[in-house]
Design an enzyme around this catalytic site. Structure first.
Site: not given
Ligand code: MOS
Length: 755
Positions: A470, A632, A708
């Site tokens: 991420t 951001i 997400e």
């Molecule tokens: Mo996410 S579905 O909380 O890794």
């Protein structure tokens, strides 16, 4: 040089390690005397093991042991020992517990040998006999048995009905009442699940595990095998994707630790892609959406009822329908969410659990309603824009969704859309433009961090969080470097180690805001200490200054009033007789402030598809995503997160489907050849624009999280574009060309018989 890093598109600090192969993953830690475990999986979905014949495998030279339920070393007998931080209510799966089979692919034996190849061959020689019982894996067949799920932590049940949705529906000028279907889907991270347990002697274990939470899995191992926490260290410096599949400890962890303890030696267990299909998947679902509106588009009623699968042994549930009561201003709302237990492994959170499929239905239905009303779908959404959340009556901490619609529409060129379906063309292709809204939670959870500034001016900050791809390493480094005014190169962020300060699993898009706030707070404490040292230097130019009078930048502490006067951080550190500065903090959310608001991120997704009229092939030629995700922190990593989510949305809309053969009760397309995900040829122009929000309520950083949001709404935007292109509404995902063609044939038939 400047040391203002927050908001800058800094390159990934771990990028070099990843592209050069220095970054090591769970199955890549080689230690002397390592044994290899290979799993034998059940071929039936329900029943009992009547016999396991292992002697053929055991006779092979180099095979060390075959563990089954008959000889597995002792482990805790209590359900609660197996309940990790993310476990839904119920009785968690325990590998090799007894002779019962609860799902196809369940591990029934672990063959351990001196080499991986030998273990794999020996596993093929293990013979398992079963007493088969009838299984149920078909949600469609069993949906009549749907019931309320046992309430799960962090998941709100559907809100109570407000107004009278049925009555309002009956009287409304425009109505739609339809059902959407989303198949089971799998996370399919690049890195397969694996655990290397290093036997350190004296019972101490160092565990390299593929997971999203070092401390979650450490606690699990300690509880299950009754080990002191000081004897177990779980490490995951790099994780090759997870998307929720690693939120809970997976069965290879249990098996590897069990074997290491049983054999008193180091053991690795790695799973094949096939062996990852029995666990962690997005549940299959059916959703009914009934919407009605006045002729001017005012929403009169909204009904959203979902049915999802769970397992027989745990009640898994998600946040699915409440978004529908919040996203639009509607006085008559009825929401429902039920589950059907099936003979499958418990489903698991998968990128934007609940919202990804809940918003697919809601946002497709809004498009259907707009069509019914002969109204522009963007106008319909603006007409019913929710200024506050009617579910709770609370205001939003920030919500720049209107700006997202506006800026996204402009960037996309939405104004040029010809409303009538099948009216835009390019050669043999029908062109379709669709849009959808996205929403996700901006959660803050308790988190800790530690910072050490050494006399040479180098800073190390740490927290037991993870970076599942991420960008956590990078943004935490940015926050720390900026807070102390140090060059990025002088700052190291450490994570993925259960011995570091407490942090939850990396998930829920809460890491940036939660761990980030802890990193900021701990660096502010260090800042104060360095400043005190700088002031005490002999004839310090900062002698009379207060912390508020200075800036930390470029390795120096300087006066706001006269930036030429200051002290370097290195000089200040020398004042402390060569001692490092060490601080740690735990940051807990300000509940009393936060709970007065609804804290969510939002998006507007615009998609263009090109559908070949003869072949039914669909190409997503363009996506514009306008994102309101607070502040951001790094537009480069944030953009990558959103792009990744949108690529997932393309997969969800057009490709992804885990197919169960109900005769066997097993996922049949359990490989990347037959489980389709978008490849480069499927991904075209993706344009991400950020509508920044100032939000001091979500967390001290104002960042809402990016992991997400990108997938939410994307499948609906694409489905709506397919409808606009073809005039065909495909309500069963994925939208494959056969459905488009069959539906086209049906439409021609209907036209013929009408004529
Ligand atoms: Mo996410 S579905 O909380 O890794």
């Amino acid at each position: 040089m400047t040391t203002n890093y927050i908001g800058q598109p800094i390159d990934r600090v771990d990028g070099n390690a990843k592209v050069t192969g220095r970054a090591k993953y769970a199955a890549e830690y080689n230690v002397p005397n390592l044994a290899y475990g290979v799993v034998v999986s059940s071929v039936i979905a329900k029943g009992r093991i009547t016999k396991i014949v292992t002697n053929e495998a055991l006779h092979l030279d180099g095979v060390i042991q075959v563990f089954t339920h008959e000889n597995a070393p002792a482990a805790s007998s209590l359900d609660k020992s197996y309940q990790d931080d993310v476990a839904p209510p119920g009785s968690p799966f325990r590998p090799l517990r007894d002779d019962r089979i609860m799902f196809s692919g369940q591990p029934v034996a672990l063959v351990v040998a001196e080499t991986f190849e030998l273990a794999r061959y020996a596993a093929s020689l293990v013979r398992v006999e079963y007493q088969v019982e009838p299984h149920e894996t078909d949600l469609a067949a069993k949906r009549g048995q749907a019931r309320d799920p046992t309430p799960r932590r962090f998941i709100d049940p559907p809100i109570e009905p407000r107004g009278d949705a049925a009555k309002a529906f009956a009287k409304a000028a425009a109505q739609i009442d339809v059902e959407y279907s989303v198949p089971p889907e799998h996370h399919n991270p690049i890195e397969p699940f694996a655990t290397t347990v290093v036997w350190e002697g004296g019972g101490k274990l160092t565990i390299y595990d593929k997971t999203q939470g070092s401390q979650n899995n450490q606690r699990y191992v300690c509880k299950v095998f009754e080990l002191p926490e000081s004897d177990v260290r779980v490490l995951l410096p790099f994780v090759g994707g997870a998307f929720g599949s690693g939120l809970r400890p997976q069965y290879q962890l249990f098996l590897a630790v069990m074997a290491a303890l049983g054999l008193k030696r180091s053991v690795r267990v790695s799973l094949t892609r096939q062996q990852m299909f029995p666990f962690a998947h997005r549940p299959q679902t059916f959703q009914r959406l009934a919407l009605s509106a006045a002729a001017d588009g005012t929403l009169k009623s909204l009904t959203h009822e979902a049915v999802a699968e769970t397992s027989r042994f745990e009640d898994y549930s998600e946040q699915v329908v409440n978004w529908s009561g919040e996203l639009y201003h509607c006085r008559n709302v009825k929401l429902g969410y039920k589950v059907v237990p099936l003979d499958v492994c418990t489903p698991c959170d998968m990128r934007a659990p609940g919202a990804a499929w809940g918003l697919f239905a809601l946002e497709s239905a809004m498009d259907e309603l707009a069509h019914e009303l002969r109204m522009d779908p963007l106008e319909l959404r603006l007409k019913n824009y929710a200024e506050k959340d009617l579910n709770t009556g609370k205001r939003f901490s920030s919500k720049a969704l209107r700006e997202c619609y506006k800026q996204g529409a402009k960037r996309f060129g939405w104004a040029k859309r010809v409303p009538e379906p099948r009216s835009m063309r390019e050669g043999d292709s029908l062109i379709g433009w669709g849009l959808a809204t996205g929403v996700w939670e901006a959660m803050q959870v308790p988190a800790s961090a530690k910072a050490v500034l050494t006399p040479d001016g180098k800073l190390t900050v740490s927290s037991a969080t993870a970076d599942i791809g991420t960008g956590t390493y990078t943004i935490m480094t940015q926050i720390a470097a900026e807070t102390l005014g140090l060059p990025i190169a002088d700052v190291t962020f450490e994570l993925g180690d259960s011995t570091l300060p407490a942090a939850p699993v990396e998930g829920g898009s809460f890491t940036a805001g939660s761990i980030g706030s802890a990193v900021k707070a701990v660096c502010e404490k260090v800042r104060k200490k360095v400043f005190d040292r700088a002031r005490k230097l002999k004839s310090s130019p900062l002698g009379d200054a207060k912390l508020n009078d200075v800036t930390f930048a470029n390795g120096r502490i300087v006066l706001h009033s006269d930036p030429s006067r200051g002290v370097s951080i290195a000089d200040a550190m020398r004042q402390g007789k060569g001692r490092s500065i060490e601080e740690d903090v735990s940051v807990v959310p300000n509940d009393s402030k936060q709970s007065r608001y609804v804290r969510h991120s939002h998006s507007a997704i615009f998609a263009e598809v090109k559908v070949d009229e003869d072949l039914g092939t669909i190409e997503v030629s363009r996506v514009v995503a306008a994102i309101a995700g607070g502040r951001i922190l790094n537009p480069k990593t944030a953009r990558s997160q959103i792009m990744g989510g949108i690529v997932w949305g393309i997969g969800m809309a057009l490709e992804e489907e885990s197919v169960i053969d109900h005769k066997f009760g097993r996922f049949m397309n359990h490989n990347l050849a037959e489980y389709h995900v978008p490849v480069n040829a499927d991904v075209h122009d993706i344009d991400v624009l950020f509508v920044e929000e100032q939000d001091s309520i979500v967390n001290p950083l104002g960042a809402k999280g990016m992991g997400e949001l990108g997938i939410v709404g994307t499948a609906a935007a694409i489905g709506n574009a397919v409808f606009h292109a073809t005039g065909q509404r495909i309500r069963t995902l994925p939208i494959t060309l056969d459905k488009v063609l069959i539906s086209a044939a049906g439409r021609r038939e209907a036209q013929k018989s009408a004529a």
